[in-house]
Motif scaffolding. Structure first.
Motif, PDB file in Angstrom:
ATOM      1  N   GLU A 158      -3.244  -5.608 -10.065  1.00 56.10           N
ATOM      2  CA  GLU A 158      -2.671  -4.260 -10.060  1.00 56.10           C
ATOM      3  C   GLU A 158      -3.672  -3.224  -9.557  1.00 56.10           C
ATOM      4  O   GLU A 158      -3.279  -2.235  -8.928  1.00 56.10           O
ATOM      5  CB  GLU A 158      -2.164  -3.901 -11.455  1.00 56.10           C
ATOM      6  N   ALA A 159      -4.953  -3.443  -9.821  1.00 55.64           N
ATOM      7  CA  ALA A 159      -5.969  -2.522  -9.307  1.00 55.64           C
ATOM      8  C   ALA A 159      -5.988  -2.526  -7.785  1.00 55.64           C
ATOM      9  O   ALA A 159      -6.087  -1.466  -7.148  1.00 55.64           O
ATOM     10  CB  ALA A 159      -7.344  -2.894  -9.865  1.00 55.64           C
ATOM     11  N   VAL A 160      -5.865  -3.697  -7.196  1.00 62.02           N
ATOM     12  CA  VAL A 160      -5.849  -3.779  -5.733  1.00 62.02           C
ATOM     13  C   VAL A 160      -4.677  -2.980  -5.173  1.00 62.02           C
ATOM     14  O   VAL A 160      -4.840  -2.174  -4.246  1.00 62.02           O
ATOM     15  CB  VAL A 160      -5.786  -5.254  -5.281  1.00 62.02           C
ATOM     16  N   VAL A 161      -3.483  -3.166  -5.734  1.00 64.61           N
ATOM     17  CA  VAL A 161      -2.313  -2.448  -5.216  1.00 64.61           C
ATOM     18  C   VAL A 161      -2.428  -0.945  -5.487  1.00 64.61           C
ATOM     19  O   VAL A 161      -2.145  -0.114  -4.613  1.00 64.61           O
ATOM     20  CB  VAL A 161      -1.008  -2.989  -5.833  1.00 64.61           C
ATOM     21  N   LEU A 193      -3.354   4.572  -2.968  1.00 61.19           N
ATOM     22  CA  LEU A 193      -4.050   5.843  -2.734  1.00 61.19           C
ATOM     23  C   LEU A 193      -4.573   5.925  -1.311  1.00 61.19           C
ATOM     24  O   LEU A 193      -4.519   6.986  -0.677  1.00 61.19           O
ATOM     25  CB  LEU A 193      -5.212   5.994  -3.720  1.00 61.19           C
ATOM     26  N   TYR A 194      -5.074   4.819  -0.814  1.00 60.10           N
ATOM     27  CA  TYR A 194      -5.567   4.796   0.561  1.00 60.10           C
ATOM     28  C   TYR A 194      -4.424   5.020   1.544  1.00 60.10           C
ATOM     29  O   TYR A 194      -4.540   5.831   2.475  1.00 60.10           O
ATOM     30  CB  TYR A 194      -6.252   3.454   0.829  1.00 60.10           C
ATOM     31  N   GLN A 195      -3.307   4.334   1.324  1.00 65.33           N
ATOM     32  CA  GLN A 195      -2.199   4.401   2.263  1.00 65.33           C
ATOM     33  C   GLN A 195      -1.558   5.777   2.309  1.00 65.33           C
ATOM     34  O   GLN A 195      -1.288   6.311   3.394  1.00 65.33           O
ATOM     35  CB  GLN A 195      -1.141   3.357   1.902  1.00 65.33           C
ATOM     36  N   LEU A 237       2.103  -9.659  -1.477  1.00 60.69           N
ATOM     37  CA  LEU A 237       3.264  -9.210  -0.706  1.00 60.69           C
ATOM     38  C   LEU A 237       3.220  -7.712  -0.433  1.00 60.69           C
ATOM     39  O   LEU A 237       3.598  -7.251   0.654  1.00 60.69           O
ATOM     40  CB  LEU A 237       4.551  -9.583  -1.445  1.00 60.69           C
ATOM     41  N   GLU A 238       2.761  -6.935  -1.416  1.00 67.64           N
ATOM     42  CA  GLU A 238       2.633  -5.495  -1.196  1.00 67.64           C
ATOM     43  C   GLU A 238       1.681  -5.215  -0.041  1.00 67.64           C
ATOM     44  O   GLU A 238       1.956  -4.385   0.830  1.00 67.64           O
ATOM     45  CB  GLU A 238       2.132  -4.802  -2.469  1.00 67.64           C
ATOM     46  N   LEU A 239       0.545  -5.905  -0.013  1.00 68.27           N
ATOM     47  CA  LEU A 239      -0.429  -5.648   1.045  1.00 68.27           C
ATOM     48  C   LEU A 239       0.069  -6.151   2.386  1.00 68.27           C
ATOM     49  O   LEU A 239      -0.186  -5.517   3.433  1.00 68.27           O
ATOM     50  CB  LEU A 239      -1.783  -6.277   0.690  1.00 68.27           C
ATOM     51  N   ILE A 240       0.794  -7.267   2.390  1.00 66.28           N
ATOM     52  CA  ILE A 240       1.363  -7.760   3.645  1.00 66.28           C
ATOM     53  C   ILE A 240       2.337  -6.737   4.216  1.00 66.28           C
ATOM     54  O   ILE A 240       2.281  -6.387   5.404  1.00 66.28           O
ATOM     55  CB  ILE A 240       2.064  -9.113   3.425  1.00 66.28           C
ATOM     56  N   GLU A 241       3.244  -6.241   3.375  1.00 66.69           N
ATOM     57  CA  GLU A 241       4.248  -5.281   3.847  1.00 66.69           C
ATOM     58  C   GLU A 241       3.637  -3.920   4.162  1.00 66.69           C
ATOM     59  O   GLU A 241       3.964  -3.301   5.178  1.00 66.69           O
ATOM     60  CB  GLU A 241       5.343  -5.130   2.814  1.00 66.69           C
ATOM     61  N   ARG A 242       2.766  -3.453   3.295  1.00 68.22           N
ATOM     62  CA  ARG A 242       2.148  -2.149   3.531  1.00 68.22           C
ATOM     63  C   ARG A 242       1.259  -2.187   4.768  1.00 68.22           C
ATOM     64  O   ARG A 242       1.157  -1.216   5.498  1.00 68.22           O
ATOM     65  CB  ARG A 242       1.334  -1.724   2.313  1.00 68.22           C
ATOM     66  N   GLY A 243       0.599  -3.306   4.992  1.00 70.84           N
ATOM     67  CA  GLY A 243      -0.285  -3.427   6.145  1.00 70.84           C
ATOM     68  C   GLY A 243       0.425  -3.229   7.463  1.00 70.84           C
ATOM     69  O   GLY A 243      -0.175  -2.810   8.458  1.00 70.84           O
ATOM     70  N   GLU A 244       1.742  -3.515   7.471  1.00 70.48           N
ATOM     71  CA  GLU A 244       2.510  -3.324   8.693  1.00 70.48           C
ATOM     72  C   GLU A 244       2.622  -1.851   9.065  1.00 70.48           C
ATOM     73  O   GLU A 244       2.866  -1.521  10.227  1.00 70.48           O
ATOM     74  CB  GLU A 244       3.923  -3.904   8.504  1.00 70.48           C
TER      75      GLU A 244
END
Length: 416
Positions: free
Chosen positions: A336-339, A344-346, A407-414
């Motif tokens: 959860e810390a990673v997401v 905040l970065y995104q 999955l959050e990082l995969i989708e957000r990374g797009e």
């Protein structure tokens, strides 16, 4: 795209597809249906273990989301297996809602109605609809939404109570687990009601945008009901659960919202709430709500940094009355810390938050991923000793936090 984000996205995808999900595919109970209920921390599979509603719903969510994003048919098969088992065995055919626990054969052994678990059933089932467009499953989502609104919603003081008996009567012990205080309302249950309501609302929006018609429901009327509940939950977090002095989330409450159980701080729930609350406002799509929520998001995330450690990890929680600190680095807290910091970065261009993401991900890679059994260890202590006392898979040890992180990082990374 930031090169570090590109690499991060590649690494989490590999972790998801080669470490986390393959482990859970092997947990399928071919004899009794569904998935096995426990693997001990030493790797011993307990085939006769009971099966928890939370675990099954989280498995359903994880494979449904993975299929929606990655389209691997093996994930769809596992998601459908979890969906069918939940509907056939966990749904109470007489009183509605979901049972808390079944034996290994699928027979109910604890029939209490814990609204946290019912919320997770909505979360998993609505994600299955998002992935497959199987609108018949929405009937179950709506019935579970109805029982939460009818039996958990507090019409006098607002908010949601923790639990009822099978027949929706009062229950003396409302705790989620032995680790929790026995109060009628909690931050944790509200967090995991706003989460599925957000997903159900998003699912309905997607269906409406696609012009999908529902056979037994007025999609506009149902969407409006879910929207009202979601807006109210956002208000509850901002006005009741958020501590206005510390910006941590208070954890336990009386029915009238008097804070109870002492001065507790849960850094993992703080950072998880920061991005889930933001997600709710984003999915709602109301600029006024976003303007209200986004400062809160940043303040709660900032408060959670009290739990950050020099090695990049995040401490679980602390009792400031007694001085006790659970300094173990729990798997779900790190995920959860990673997401939360990536959020905040995104959305706020917070480059320091990205540094926290990368540091925590490095800790996960170095300390939590089990490259032998698959999945992640429950936790390590501050000296980095592996916790093998707690489950490797079980009632509370599931694929949802870490698969969702990936999955959050995969989708957000797009989108960066």
């Amino acid at each position: 795209m930031n090169q570090r984000v590109t690499i991060l996205k590649q690494e989490v995808k590999e972790t998801l597809t080669k470490n986390i999900l393959p482990f859970w595919l092997k947990m399928q109970d071919k004899e009794n249906g569904g998935f096995y209920g426990q693997m001990r921390g030493d790797g011993t599979l307990v085939k006769e273990a009971s099966k928890g509603g939370i675990l099954n719903a989280r498995i359903l969510w994880s494979f449904s989301a993975a299929y929606r994003v990655l389209r691997n048919p093996e994930y769809l098969e596992a998601a459908t297996r979890a969906k069918d088992y939940l509907i056939q065995h966990f749904i109470d055919p007489i009183y509605g809602g979901t049972y808390w626990e079944l034996d290994c054969k699928g027979n109910p052994i604890d029939t209490k109605k814990q609204f946290y678990a019912i919320g997770f059933a909505i979360y998993g089932l609505s994600e299955y609809v998002r992935a497959t467009k199987d609108t018949e499953v929405l009937d179950v989502c709506f019935s579970l939404f109805d029982v939460i609104e009818e039996h958990s919603f507090d019409k006098e003081y607002n908010g949601y109570i923790e639990a009822c008996t099978r027949e929706w009567g009062e229950i003396a012990d409302m705790r989620l687990s032995e680790l929790d205080a026995n109060y009628p309302k909690s931050q944790n249950t509200h967090l995991h009601i706003i989460e599925p309501y957000t997903n159900l609302y998003r699912c309905l929006k997607e269906l409406r945008e696609a012009g999908t018609m529902l056979q037994r429901h007025d999609i506009d009327a149902v969407t409006a009901r879910v929207e009202r509940a979601l807006r109210n939950l956002i208000d509850i977090f901002c006005e009741k659960i958020l501590n206005p002095e510390t910006y941590h989330l208070d954890l336990f409450f009386e029915k009238d919202w008097k804070r109870g159980a002492g001065w507790l701080e849960s850094y993992g729930h703080d950072i998880e709430c920061s991005w889930l609350l933001h997600e709710a406002a984003l999915v709602l799509g109301d600029r006024k709500v976003l303007d209200r929520v986004e400062p809160v998001v940043r303040l709660v995330a900032k408060a959670s940094e009290k739990g950050l450690n020099a090695d990049g990890s995040m401490t679980h929680e602390a009792n400031l009355d007694t001085g006790y600190v659970d300094a173990d680095r729990h798997w779900w807290v790190q995920a959860e810390a990673v997401v939360g910091f990536f959020n905040l970065y995104q959305y706020f261009s917070d480059t320091e938050a990205l540094k926290k993401v990368l540091a925590c991900w490095q800790y996960i890679k170095d300390n939590l991923i089990d490259h032998e059994l698959g999945e992640w260890y429950w936790s390590r202590d501050p000296e980095r000793n592996i916790n093998r006392r707690d489950d490797h898979a079980g009632f509370w040890k599931c694929p949802y936090h870490n698969s969702r992180m990936c999955l959050e990082l995969i989708e957000r990374g797009e989108n960066i």
